[in-house]
Design a protein around this motif. Sequence first.
Motif, PDB file in Angstrom:
ATOM      1  N   PHE A  55       0.805  -1.213   0.000  1.00  0.00           N
ATOM      2  CA  PHE A  55       0.000   0.000   0.000  1.00  0.00           C
ATOM      3  C   PHE A  55       0.843   1.271   0.000  1.00  0.00           C
ATOM      4  O   PHE A  55       0.297   2.370   0.042  1.00  0.00           O
ATOM      5  N   ASP A  56       2.201   1.126  -0.006  1.00  0.00           N
ATOM      6  CA  ASP A  56       3.054   2.323  -0.001  1.00  0.00           C
ATOM      7  C   ASP A  56       2.845   3.126  -1.274  1.00  0.00           C
ATOM      8  O   ASP A  56       2.775   2.560  -2.365  1.00  0.00           O
ATOM      9  N   PRO A  57       2.751   4.458  -1.167  1.00  0.00           N
ATOM     10  CA  PRO A  57       2.459   5.283  -2.345  1.00  0.00           C
ATOM     11  C   PRO A  57       3.615   5.423  -3.329  1.00  0.00           C
ATOM     12  O   PRO A  57       3.387   5.646  -4.505  1.00  0.00           O
ATOM     13  N   CYS A  58       4.858   5.297  -2.827  1.00  0.00           N
ATOM     14  CA  CYS A  58       6.018   5.567  -3.690  1.00  0.00           C
ATOM     15  C   CYS A  58       6.790   4.295  -3.998  1.00  0.00           C
ATOM     16  O   CYS A  58       6.729   3.342  -3.228  1.00  0.00           O
TER      17      CYS A  58
END
Lengths: 88, 77, 189
Positions: free
Chosen positions: B20-23
């Motif tokens: 789920f990390d955005p980057c």
Amino acid sequence: MNKKLDDEYYQLLEQIQAADFVLVELTLYLDTHPNDQQALQQFNQFHEYSQQLKSVFEPKYGPLLGFGNSPGGENKWEWGQGPWPWQV
Amino acid sequence: MTREKTFTLVKSYKPFHSKFDPCPPIGRKYYRTPPNLYINFQPPNMEQFTPEEALKYGTLWKFFYDFYDNPYRERET
Amino acid sequence: MWVYEKKLQYPVKVRDCNPRLAKYLIEQYGGADGELAAALRYLNQRYTIPEKVIGLLTDIGTEEFAHLEMIATMIYKLTKDATPQQMAAAGLGDHYVNHDSALYYHDAAGNPWTATYIQAKGDPIADLYEDIAAEEKARATYQWLIDISDDPDINDSLRFLREREIVHSMRFREAVEILKEEKGKKKFF
């Protein structure tokens, strides 16, 4: 009035900076190793060497140390003359 | 003492990356372990640089010299 | 007593006209882990530290002022010829309106220097551990400055300063060993 800075100025200055840096390193080392005779001898050698270099540098480019630790100047007060270390 | 045989100057690890990390993940993180960590007291007679080298490198003794460069540089391009 | 020597400890050079770097370098001028904090920390602690390590604190404290001067030199060279517009473009607008291109003891974020950055507990082990930590923090800060700077000449000076932190850290660790006073048992390796 600023002194003229030729190549010789920069070369001699760097030699002094190198010799004095060795003296700083040995000072800190001897502060924690006061009985190291070999380091002490090396310190004393470099002290002599640094003094020699400065005796060539200062008559040409002015005194390095303040408050009478370097000579004042032949005919006029040279301490206050530029350039200063952050300018060269 | 040659330090090449006893310790390294850079360590790395892989931080946890969540789906789920955005980057995009950084991949590996690096940290430095400079030579001063590996001895408690400098021994006498360690090998020295010349005065000119010592000034350039920031120390009189070869053992302590630790060249630093950005470990993430390749990733930027 | 202090005597000033009219030379830099290391020949500082700046290759590129990039005032933005001055904004970052000032972190080591007036910041928490910077050279001013280091100098004042050690020179202040030395009055109440055991005799055997007073010399070390005096000498490292004095050397830190030479490093402060090196950082000042880099900032000075980067900003002395900047117009107000160039200062603003470099992110130094708020500094400029207060100081023009004068230097000032604040960090990269603009926080002014404060004595809360340093401590003197009067306990020599606590003081020396603070000093070791300070040197490691300064070393790390120089790493981040080297990362963010693309000027090879500034980086030479920053690498020199980082290396000095490594050596200082070693000396403070030795000071702890000296104060632990294990007779004849200085462990070398």
